[in-house]
Design an enzyme around this catalytic site. Sequence first.
Site, PDB file in Angstrom:
ATOM      1  N   ASP A   1       0.831  -1.097   0.044  1.00 51.06           N
ATOM      2  CA  ASP A   1       0.095   0.049  -0.102  1.00 51.06           C
ATOM      3  C   ASP A   1       0.707   1.141  -0.117  1.00 51.06           C
ATOM      4  O   ASP A   1       1.903   1.215   0.474  1.00 51.06           O
ATOM      5  CB  ASP A   1      -1.050  -0.014   1.291  1.00 51.06           C
ATOM      6  CG  ASP A   1      -1.982   1.001   1.210  1.00 51.06           C
ATOM      7  OD1 ASP A   1      -2.391   1.437   0.113  1.00 51.06           O
ATOM      8  OD2 ASP A   1      -2.664   1.146   2.178  1.00 51.06           O
TER       9      ASP A   1
ATOM     10  N   HIS B   1       2.370   3.142  -8.999  1.00 52.41           N
ATOM     11  CA  HIS B   1       2.324   1.817  -9.345  1.00 52.41           C
ATOM     12  C   HIS B   1       3.292   1.262 -10.281  1.00 52.41           C
ATOM     13  O   HIS B   1       4.006  -0.007  -9.854  1.00 52.41           O
ATOM     14  CB  HIS B   1       0.949   1.785 -10.249  1.00 52.41           C
ATOM     15  CG  HIS B   1      -0.170   2.251  -9.312  1.00 52.41           C
ATOM     16  ND1 HIS B   1      -0.321   1.728  -8.166  1.00 52.41           N
ATOM     17  CD2 HIS B   1      -1.407   3.063  -9.769  1.00 52.41           C
ATOM     18  CE1 HIS B   1      -1.859   2.394  -7.750  1.00 52.41           C
ATOM     19  NE2 HIS B   1      -2.000   2.806  -8.687  1.00 52.41           N
TER      20      HIS B   1
ATOM     21  N   LEU C   1      10.405 -20.900  -4.282  1.00 50.04           N
ATOM     22  CA  LEU C   1       9.373 -20.087  -3.819  1.00 50.04           C
ATOM     23  C   LEU C   1       7.927 -20.225  -4.383  1.00 50.04           C
ATOM     24  O   LEU C   1       7.917 -20.166  -5.340  1.00 50.04           O
ATOM     25  CB  LEU C   1       9.853 -18.444  -3.805  1.00 50.04           C
ATOM     26  CG  LEU C   1       8.671 -17.529  -3.404  1.00 50.04           C
ATOM     27  CD1 LEU C   1       8.711 -17.542  -2.152  1.00 50.04           C
ATOM     28  CD2 LEU C   1       9.079 -16.069  -4.285  1.00 50.04           C
TER      29      LEU C   1
HETATM   30  C1  IPE Z   1      -5.687  -2.403  -0.079  1.00 52.05           C
HETATM   31  O1  IPE Z   1      -5.101  -1.308  -0.400  1.00 52.05           O
HETATM   32  C2  IPE Z   1      -5.484  -3.276  -1.486  1.00 52.05           C
HETATM   33  C3  IPE Z   1      -4.038  -3.750  -2.079  1.00 52.05           C
HETATM   34  C4  IPE Z   1      -3.072  -3.209  -1.674  1.00 52.05           C
HETATM   35  C5  IPE Z   1      -4.179  -4.187  -3.531  1.00 52.05           C
HETATM   36  P1  IPE Z   1      -6.190  -0.227  -0.602  1.00 52.05           P
HETATM   37  O2  IPE Z   1      -5.611   0.961  -0.628  1.00 52.05           O
HETATM   38  O3  IPE Z   1      -7.059  -0.333  -1.679  1.00 52.05           O
HETATM   39  O4  IPE Z   1      -6.876  -0.353   0.834  1.00 52.05           O
HETATM   40  P2  IPE Z   1      -7.932   0.809   1.482  1.00 52.05           P
HETATM   41  O5  IPE Z   1      -8.841   1.178   0.423  1.00 52.05           O
HETATM   42  O6  IPE Z   1      -6.919   1.911   2.083  1.00 52.05           O
HETATM   43  O7  IPE Z   1      -8.603   0.194   2.735  1.00 52.05           O
HETATM   44  C1  IPE Z   2      -1.615   0.237  -3.438  1.00 49.24           C
HETATM   45  O1  IPE Z   2      -1.327   1.608  -3.455  1.00 49.24           O
HETATM   46  C2  IPE Z   2      -1.612  -0.255  -4.587  1.00 49.24           C
HETATM   47  C3  IPE Z   2      -3.037  -0.961  -4.772  1.00 49.24           C
HETATM   48  C4  IPE Z   2      -4.003  -0.751  -3.982  1.00 49.24           C
HETATM   49  C5  IPE Z   2      -3.485  -1.608  -6.290  1.00 49.24           C
HETATM   50  P1  IPE Z   2      -2.389   2.636  -3.567  1.00 49.24           P
HETATM   51  O2  IPE Z   2      -2.857   2.904  -4.783  1.00 49.24           O
HETATM   52  O3  IPE Z   2      -3.477   2.334  -2.411  1.00 49.24           O
HETATM   53  O4  IPE Z   2      -1.866   3.928  -2.797  1.00 49.24           O
HETATM   54  P2  IPE Z   2      -2.409   4.687  -1.787  1.00 49.24           P
HETATM   55  O5  IPE Z   2      -2.990   4.142  -0.609  1.00 49.24           O
HETATM   56  O6  IPE Z   2      -3.604   5.523  -2.366  1.00 49.24           O
HETATM   57  O7  IPE Z   2      -1.323   5.869  -1.365  1.00 49.24           O
HETATM   58 MG    MG Z   3      -3.895   2.358  -0.719  1.00 57.25          MG
END
Ligand code: IPE
Ligand code: IPE
Ligand code: MG
Length: 239
Positions: free
Chosen positions: A12, A29, A123
């Site tokens: 995240d 990303h 793995l």
């Molecule tokens: C969780 O992250 C999903 C992934 C890392 C793929 P999100 O960014 O989607 O989660 P919330 O919305 O903050 O709970």
């Molecule tokens: C995690 O990073 C990637 C996915 C959920 C696909 P985010 O896109 O949720 O990044 P933040 O949380 O907005 O910083």
């Molecule tokens: Mg996120």
Amino acid sequence: MSNPRHIAIIMDGNGRWAKARGLPRTAGHKAGVDALREVIRAAGKMDIPFLTLFAFSSENWSRPRSEVTDLMGLLKLFIRRDLADLHRENVRVRIIGERQDLAKDIRGLLDEAETLTVRNTGLTLVIAFNYGSRNEITRAVQRLVADVASGVITHEDITPEAISVRLDTADIPDPDLIIRTSGEMRLSNFLLWQAAYSEFMFLPCYWPDFRPSHLAEAIETFHMRERRFGGVAAQEIAL
Ligand code: IPE
Ligand code: IPE
Ligand code: MG
């Protein structure tokens, strides 16, 4: 304590990483994929048998369409570019999550990744894509009910084990350690059933900044945790 057999990571913070640099979310990303590539290699070298990465949740469809398209594109690119290397490195790829809703080309790539690497013995890389625990558990319950209805099992055969083997993670051990980056402290519908006795670590760094050294540190911290599984610590019994 022995090394974790299974580490699961909620990757995240890509968006915030990009924002802090004045870049579009996609750049975050992309940088996230680079971090992921390094961590997979490191986990293999550290002799971690199972690594699960949460790449796209069943709730992530609610993001702007362009971002969803970018994320789908990155998955495709990752499989196309990295699958041969992963295979050469003896990595076995498993995908968990709902596949039915995915585009045909993506389903094809996911199937290809699993089929090509099925006999590998290094793995096991589990990619959670279009994954949500409630969806997974719901599908498992549907299968259970169908098995009862068709007489394969009776209602008395419904045990925790009978549920586990109908989840997408059947034959994957429960995660010993779940790491979430970016400072958020929640599961966001990730491995709810499987996390019953997992150790949790919430790291402040954004996912694109996560390095193998963070993984090594998390494993060190894991060794200092005392897992009891509802029992009593060994040294207490001795007294
Ligand atoms: C969780 O992250 C999903 C992934 C890392 C793929 P999100 O960014 O989607 O989660 P919330 O919305 O903050 O709970
Ligand atoms: C995690 O990073 C990637 C996915 C959920 C696909 P985010 O896109 O949720 O990044 P933040 O949380 O907005 O910083
Ligand atoms: Mg996120």
